[in-house]
Design a protein around this motif. Structure first.
Motif, PDB file in Angstrom:
ATOM      1  N   SER A  70       0.394  -8.222  -8.387  1.00 20.95           N
ATOM      2  CA  SER A  70       0.112  -8.103  -9.764  1.00 20.95           C
ATOM      3  C   SER A  70      -1.596  -8.148  -9.731  1.00 20.95           C
ATOM      4  N   ALA A  71      -2.302  -7.477  -9.061  1.00 26.25           N
ATOM      5  CA  ALA A  71      -3.656  -7.406  -9.008  1.00 26.25           C
ATOM      6  C   ALA A  71      -4.400  -6.357  -8.663  1.00 26.25           C
ATOM      7  N   PRO A  72      -5.535  -5.853  -8.890  1.00 24.38           N
ATOM      8  CA  PRO A  72      -5.922  -4.640  -8.394  1.00 24.38           C
ATOM      9  C   PRO A  72      -6.343  -4.537  -7.074  1.00 24.38           C
ATOM     10  N   ALA A  73      -6.260  -3.543  -6.292  1.00 21.43           N
ATOM     11  CA  ALA A  73      -6.289  -3.221  -4.836  1.00 21.43           C
ATOM     12  C   ALA A  73      -7.744  -3.871  -4.273  1.00 21.43           C
ATOM     13  N   ALA A  74      -8.805  -3.559  -5.244  1.00 25.48           N
ATOM     14  CA  ALA A  74     -10.060  -4.065  -4.684  1.00 25.48           C
ATOM     15  C   ALA A  74      -9.981  -5.755  -4.496  1.00 25.48           C
TER      16      ALA A  74
ATOM     17  N   VAL B  42      -3.919  -2.385   2.214  1.00 25.05           N
ATOM     18  CA  VAL B  42      -3.669  -2.552   0.870  1.00 25.05           C
ATOM     19  C   VAL B  42      -3.534  -1.086   0.152  1.00 25.05           C
ATOM     20  N   THR B  43      -2.665  -0.884  -0.629  1.00 22.13           N
ATOM     21  CA  THR B  43      -2.230   0.410  -1.134  1.00 22.13           C
ATOM     22  C   THR B  43      -2.223   0.344  -2.780  1.00 22.13           C
ATOM     23  N   ALA B  44      -2.909   0.885  -3.608  1.00 21.70           N
ATOM     24  CA  ALA B  44      -2.673   0.793  -4.753  1.00 21.70           C
ATOM     25  C   ALA B  44      -1.605   1.565  -5.372  1.00 21.70           C
TER      26      ALA B  44
ATOM     27  N   GLY C 232      -0.986   1.550  -9.004  1.00 23.16           N
ATOM     28  CA  GLY C 232      -1.398   1.453 -10.372  1.00 23.16           C
ATOM     29  C   GLY C 232      -2.530   0.733 -10.475  1.00 23.16           C
ATOM     30  N   VAL C 233      -3.347   0.702 -11.884  1.00 16.84           N
ATOM     31  CA  VAL C 233      -4.550   0.136 -12.087  1.00 16.84           C
ATOM     32  C   VAL C 233      -4.614  -1.416 -11.624  1.00 16.84           C
ATOM     33  N   ASP C 234      -3.585  -2.013 -12.036  1.00 14.90           N
ATOM     34  CA  ASP C 234      -3.717  -3.479 -11.607  1.00 14.90           C
ATOM     35  C   ASP C 234      -2.552  -4.077 -10.771  1.00 14.90           C
ATOM     36  N   ARG C 235      -2.022  -3.197 -10.213  1.00 14.59           N
ATOM     37  CA  ARG C 235      -1.012  -3.329  -8.961  1.00 14.59           C
ATOM     38  C   ARG C 235      -1.257  -2.891  -7.718  1.00 14.59           C
ATOM     39  N   CYS C 236      -0.731  -3.512  -6.693  1.00 14.57           N
ATOM     40  CA  CYS C 236      -1.225  -2.967  -5.385  1.00 14.57           C
ATOM     41  C   CYS C 236       0.089  -3.363  -4.308  1.00 14.57           C
ATOM     42  N   GLU C 237       0.124  -2.799  -3.265  1.00 13.34           N
ATOM     43  CA  GLU C 237       1.130  -3.191  -2.166  1.00 13.34           C
ATOM     44  C   GLU C 237       0.229  -3.801  -1.081  1.00 13.34           C
ATOM     45  N   VAL C 238       0.518  -5.026  -0.538  1.00  7.45           N
ATOM     46  CA  VAL C 238      -0.406  -5.456   0.591  1.00  7.45           C
ATOM     47  C   VAL C 238       0.583  -5.532   1.573  1.00  7.45           C
ATOM     48  N   ALA C 239       0.106  -5.097   2.887  1.00 12.33           N
ATOM     49  CA  ALA C 239       1.127  -4.862   3.944  1.00 12.33           C
ATOM     50  C   ALA C 239       0.531  -5.495   5.358  1.00 12.33           C
ATOM     51  N   PHE C 240       1.625  -5.948   6.114  1.00  6.98           N
ATOM     52  CA  PHE C 240       1.056  -6.356   7.390  1.00  6.98           C
ATOM     53  C   PHE C 240       1.979  -5.291   8.336  1.00  6.98           C
ATOM     54  N   GLU C 241       1.211  -4.737   9.474  1.00  6.97           N
ATOM     55  CA  GLU C 241       1.939  -3.953  10.115  1.00  6.97           C
ATOM     56  C   GLU C 241       1.843  -4.781  11.610  1.00  6.97           C
ATOM     57  N   ILE C 242       3.148  -5.066  12.237  1.00  3.45           N
ATOM     58  CA  ILE C 242       3.214  -5.976  13.158  1.00  3.45           C
ATOM     59  C   ILE C 242       3.570  -5.166  14.498  1.00  3.45           C
ATOM     60  N   PRO C 243       2.877  -5.663  15.539  1.00  2.55           N
ATOM     61  CA  PRO C 243       3.436  -4.852  16.635  1.00  2.55           C
ATOM     62  C   PRO C 243       4.714  -5.191  17.054  1.00  2.55           C
ATOM     63  N   VAL C 244       5.758  -4.240  17.445  1.00  2.00           N
ATOM     64  CA  VAL C 244       7.061  -4.567  17.902  1.00  2.00           C
ATOM     65  C   VAL C 244       7.504  -5.803  18.669  1.00  2.00           C
ATOM     66  N   ALA C 245       6.683  -5.852  19.846  1.00  2.00           N
ATOM     67  CA  ALA C 245       6.839  -7.134  20.571  1.00  2.00           C
ATOM     68  C   ALA C 245       6.560  -8.356  19.927  1.00  2.00           C
TER      69      ALA C 245
END
Length: 133
Positions: A17-21, A91-93, A95-108
């Motif tokens: 619950s925070a803007p992507a920026a 980070v992917t918005a 909405g205005v005040d929400r975003c998804e934060v993600a880690f992309e982890i190598p399979v190994a």
């Protein structure tokens, strides 16, 4: 599992619950890495914010390890640690005040997902406290 620009990766994410920026600033500010990264105790060689081509060292488990930021744009950054492709961060918005934060982890490195899950909670805490300032 997800197909990313870096190939097939295990992705761990959380909606914040925070803007992507604001979340992006937490991810790219090396001063914040020790606050949200459970395995990171110090960073040297980079001041302020990372960008593509930034090089430095990160202290993990008491050992200094070199890193290079490979890509850093459009709310996604990737790096190599000790010359090995490591986690992607994005980070992917949503909405205005929400975003998804993600880690992309190598399979190994899939066991690292547990560490990333802890980091996501810490990133949320930092980002939401920055929104209140």
């Amino acid at each position: 599992m997800e197909q990313t620009p870096s190939g097939r990766r295990l992705v761990v994410s959380r909606v914040v619950s925070a803007p992507a920026a604001v979340v992006w600033d937490v991810l790219v500010s090396v001063d914040d890495w020790t606050e949200w990264g459970p395995s990171v105790s110090a960073v040297r060689g980079v001041e302020g914010r990372i960008e593509a081509g930034s090089r430095g060292d990160v202290r993990v488990a008491g050992v200094w390890v070199p890193f290079t930021i490979e890509a850093c744009d459009e709310y996604r950054w990737t790096w190599r640690v000790a010359g090995v492709p490591a986690t992607g961060h994005r980070v992917t918005a949503v909405g205005v005040d929400r975003c998804e934060v993600a880690f992309e982890i190598p399979v190994a490195a899939s066991p690292y997902a547990a560490v990333c899950a802890i980091a996501l909670g810490r990133i949320e805490r930092l980002a939401t406290s920055n929104v209140r300032k």
